[in-house]
Design an enzyme around this catalytic site. Structure first.
Site, PDB file in Angstrom:
ATOM      1  N   LYS A  13       0.841  -1.208   0.000  1.00 36.48           N
ATOM      2  CA  LYS A  13       0.000   0.000   0.000  1.00 36.48           C
ATOM      3  C   LYS A  13       0.876   1.259   0.000  1.00 36.48           C
ATOM      4  CE  LYS A  13      -2.149  -1.169   3.858  1.00 36.48           C
ATOM      5  NZ  LYS A  13      -1.461  -2.456   4.163  1.00 36.48           N
ATOM      6  N   ARG A  88     -10.114   0.644   8.235  1.00 39.32           N
ATOM      7  CA  ARG A  88      -9.752  -0.731   8.562  1.00 39.32           C
ATOM      8  C   ARG A  88     -10.866  -1.470   9.285  1.00 39.32           C
ATOM      9  NH1 ARG A  88      -3.842   0.227   8.656  1.00 39.32           N
ATOM     10  NH2 ARG A  88      -2.829  -1.736   9.110  1.00 39.32           N
ATOM     11  N   ARG A 127      11.839  -5.555   5.095  1.00 41.48           N
ATOM     12  CA  ARG A 127      11.520  -4.136   4.854  1.00 41.48           C
ATOM     13  C   ARG A 127      12.386  -3.195   5.705  1.00 41.48           C
ATOM     14  NH1 ARG A 127       5.527  -1.795   5.515  1.00 41.48           N
ATOM     15  NH2 ARG A 127       5.709  -2.676   7.595  1.00 41.48           N
ATOM     16  N   ARG A 160      10.813  -1.447  11.279  1.00 41.34           N
ATOM     17  CA  ARG A 160       9.720  -1.185  12.206  1.00 41.34           C
ATOM     18  C   ARG A 160       9.647  -2.265  13.282  1.00 41.34           C
ATOM     19  NH1 ARG A 160       4.507   0.171   8.508  1.00 41.34           N
ATOM     20  NH2 ARG A 160       3.538  -1.166  10.054  1.00 41.34           N
ATOM     21  N   ARG A 171      -0.806  -9.052  13.342  1.00 35.66           N
ATOM     22  CA  ARG A 171      -1.382  -8.080  12.406  1.00 35.66           C
ATOM     23  C   ARG A 171      -2.188  -8.778  11.320  1.00 35.66           C
ATOM     24  NH1 ARG A 171       3.965  -5.340  10.785  1.00 35.66           N
ATOM     25  NH2 ARG A 171       2.768  -4.289   9.154  1.00 35.66           N
TER      26      ARG A 171
HETATM   27  P1  AP5 Z   1       4.766  -1.652   1.932  1.00 29.07           P
HETATM   28  O1  AP5 Z   1       4.444  -0.826   0.730  1.00 29.07           O
HETATM   29  O2  AP5 Z   1       5.518  -1.029   3.034  1.00 29.07           O
HETATM   30  O3  AP5 Z   1       3.431  -2.400   2.441  1.00 29.07           O
HETATM   31  P2  AP5 Z   1       2.158  -1.853   3.188  1.00 29.07           P
HETATM   32  O4  AP5 Z   1       0.969  -2.458   2.539  1.00 29.07           O
HETATM   33  O5  AP5 Z   1       2.199  -0.369   3.308  1.00 29.07           O
HETATM   34  O6  AP5 Z   1       2.364  -2.567   4.584  1.00 29.07           O
HETATM   35  P3  AP5 Z   1       2.277  -2.003   6.074  1.00 29.07           P
HETATM   36  O7  AP5 Z   1       3.000  -2.980   6.943  1.00 29.07           O
HETATM   37  O8  AP5 Z   1       2.700  -0.574   6.138  1.00 29.07           O
HETATM   38  O9  AP5 Z   1       0.771  -2.099   6.318  1.00 29.07           O
HETATM   39  P4  AP5 Z   1       0.073  -2.174   7.661  1.00 29.07           P
HETATM   40  O10 AP5 Z   1      -1.294  -1.997   7.178  1.00 29.07           O
HETATM   41  O11 AP5 Z   1       0.306  -3.356   8.479  1.00 29.07           O
HETATM   42  O12 AP5 Z   1       0.768  -1.001   8.510  1.00 29.07           O
HETATM   43  P5  AP5 Z   1       0.319   0.468   8.847  1.00 29.07           P
HETATM   44  O13 AP5 Z   1       1.513   1.311   8.912  1.00 29.07           O
HETATM   45  O14 AP5 Z   1      -0.818   0.889   8.001  1.00 29.07           O
HETATM   46  O15 AP5 Z   1       5.575  -2.936   1.408  1.00 29.07           O
HETATM   47  C1  AP5 Z   1       6.057  -3.909   2.323  1.00 29.07           C
HETATM   48  C2  AP5 Z   1       7.446  -4.398   1.890  1.00 29.07           C
HETATM   49  O16 AP5 Z   1       7.327  -5.147   0.671  1.00 29.07           O
HETATM   50  C3  AP5 Z   1       8.446  -3.267   1.574  1.00 29.07           C
HETATM   51  O17 AP5 Z   1       9.704  -3.680   1.989  1.00 29.07           O
HETATM   52  C4  AP5 Z   1       8.372  -3.118   0.045  1.00 29.07           C
HETATM   53  O18 AP5 Z   1       9.596  -2.666  -0.489  1.00 29.07           O
HETATM   54  C5  AP5 Z   1       8.077  -4.550  -0.391  1.00 29.07           C
HETATM   55  N1  AP5 Z   1       7.203  -4.630  -1.566  1.00 29.07           N
HETATM   56  C6  AP5 Z   1       6.135  -3.834  -1.860  1.00 29.07           C
HETATM   57  N2  AP5 Z   1       5.542  -4.235  -3.002  1.00 29.07           N
HETATM   58  C7  AP5 Z   1       6.238  -5.337  -3.426  1.00 29.07           C
HETATM   59  C8  AP5 Z   1       6.114  -6.222  -4.557  1.00 29.07           C
HETATM   60  N3  AP5 Z   1       5.145  -6.037  -5.473  1.00 29.07           N
HETATM   61  N4  AP5 Z   1       6.994  -7.238  -4.651  1.00 29.07           N
HETATM   62  C9  AP5 Z   1       7.979  -7.414  -3.728  1.00 29.07           C
HETATM   63  N5  AP5 Z   1       8.154  -6.620  -2.644  1.00 29.07           N
HETATM   64  C10 AP5 Z   1       7.296  -5.584  -2.501  1.00 29.07           C
HETATM   65  O19 AP5 Z   1      -0.264   0.269  10.326  1.00 29.07           O
HETATM   66  C11 AP5 Z   1       0.579  -0.033  11.398  1.00 29.07           C
HETATM   67  C12 AP5 Z   1      -0.224  -0.098  12.677  1.00 29.07           C
HETATM   68  O20 AP5 Z   1      -0.838   1.174  12.941  1.00 29.07           O
HETATM   69  C13 AP5 Z   1      -1.399  -1.081  12.677  1.00 29.07           C
HETATM   70  O21 AP5 Z   1      -0.979  -2.392  12.990  1.00 29.07           O
HETATM   71  C14 AP5 Z   1      -2.319  -0.461  13.728  1.00 29.07           C
HETATM   72  O22 AP5 Z   1      -1.849  -0.747  15.027  1.00 29.07           O
HETATM   73  C15 AP5 Z   1      -2.141   1.026  13.477  1.00 29.07           C
HETATM   74  N6  AP5 Z   1      -3.107   1.531  12.501  1.00 29.07           N
HETATM   75  C16 AP5 Z   1      -2.836   2.037  11.270  1.00 29.07           C
HETATM   76  N7  AP5 Z   1      -3.951   2.396  10.632  1.00 29.07           N
HETATM   77  C17 AP5 Z   1      -4.978   2.131  11.471  1.00 29.07           C
HETATM   78  C18 AP5 Z   1      -6.393   2.263  11.381  1.00 29.07           C
HETATM   79  N8  AP5 Z   1      -6.988   2.750  10.274  1.00 29.07           N
HETATM   80  N9  AP5 Z   1      -7.134   1.865  12.441  1.00 29.07           N
HETATM   81  C19 AP5 Z   1      -6.568   1.405  13.560  1.00 29.07           C
HETATM   82  N10 AP5 Z   1      -5.241   1.222  13.709  1.00 29.07           N
HETATM   83  C20 AP5 Z   1      -4.440   1.578  12.669  1.00 29.07           C
HETATM   84 MG    MG Z   2       2.422   1.005   4.893  1.00 24.90          MG
END
Ligand code: AP5
Ligand code: MG
Ligand code: ZN
Length: 224
Positions: A13, A88, A127, A160, A171
């Protein structure tokens, strides 16, 4: 044009939202990035969010919705935004509908990035993220030109805390229980477009851009 990028942790994402931000000229609004920003600034919201993020749980809906509402009201979001990681839960999805309605706007589309769980674990374990601009890298799939340094801004790269294998498992559980039901919710609303997120970064980006440009035509946003 207001778009949501929906998908499991590690689906890409953040990676794809940054590209769409440049292509479409719309701000990338990521709830996780905003929580981490609060944490690095030492705000009360940051410390509250950390207690949930460390366990892989969701931060409560009320504070999350309020944070996004405040963000979307800033001037740079007046013409649209790319939402990443929000909504979410069903309560957050309703919250988003309400805040856009209050702005006289509506959601244009939900791009669902589908990736199998096994691949997600591999993506998250390799990552590295920029401390300054939050750009994600991967030791194998998207390495920076110089190890430990961000290509985009020269910032320091870090891993992270919640990318530890046990937190990643939590997660993924939370995603399947609380967030995956939104796939059906948005499909019923006629807003969902599913994109295969398991290819390499470039081919996923091309597929997403194609979908986003089709949606942009409908909402009169020029696609660069
Ligand atoms: P990346 O692009 O970083 O993936 P992502 O989908 O952004 O993954 P996240 O881990 O950031 O998502 P998340 O939803 O768990 O975390 P968030 O920060 O939102 O890609 C991942 C890796 O793969 C990278 O190394 C990249 O280079 C590689 N990659 C990408 N595409 C690729 C491909 N096609 N092929 C190969 N490699 C690839 O949330 C974190 C925490 O915050 C949550 O757990 C929760 O506690 C809280 N939180 C956030 N939002 C909310 C909400 N709306 N409500 C409640 N709590 C929330
Ligand atoms: Mg992300
Ligand atoms: Zn950077």
């Amino acid at each position: 044009m207001y778009l949501v990028l929906l998908g499991p942790p590690g689906a890409g994402k953040g990676t794809q939202a940054e590209r769409l931000e440049k292509e479409l000229g719309l701000p990338h609004v990521a709830s996780g990035d905003l929580f981490r920003e609060h944490l690095s600034k030492g705000t009360a919201l940051g410390s509250l969010a950390k207690t949930y993020m460390d366990r892989g749980d969701l931060v409560p809906d009320d504070v999350t919705i309020a944070m996004i509402r405040e963000r979307l009201q800033r001037p740079d979001c007046a013409q649209g935004a790319i939402l990443d990681g929000f909504p979410r839960t069903q309560a957050q999805a309703r919250g988003l509908d309400d805040m856009l309605a209050d702005m006289g706007r509506a959601l244009d589309g939900v791009l669902y990035l589908a990736v199998p769980d096994e691949e997600l674990v591999q993506r998250l374990s390799g990552r590295w993220i920029c401390r300054q601009c939050q750009t994600p890298y991967h030791t194998l799939f998207s390495p920076p030109a110089q190890a430990g340094v961000c290509d985009a801004c020269g910032g320091e790269l870090y891993q992270r805390d919640d990318d530890r294998p046990e937190t990643v498992r939590a997660r993924l559980r939370v995603y399947h229980q609380q967030t995956a039901p939104l796939i059906d919710y948005y499909r019923r609303a006629g807003l969902l477009v599913e994109v295969d997120g398991s290819g390499d970064i470039e081919s996923v980006a091309a597929a997403l851009l194609k979908v986003a440009c089709t949606l942009a035509e409908k909402s009169d946003t020029p696609c660069r």
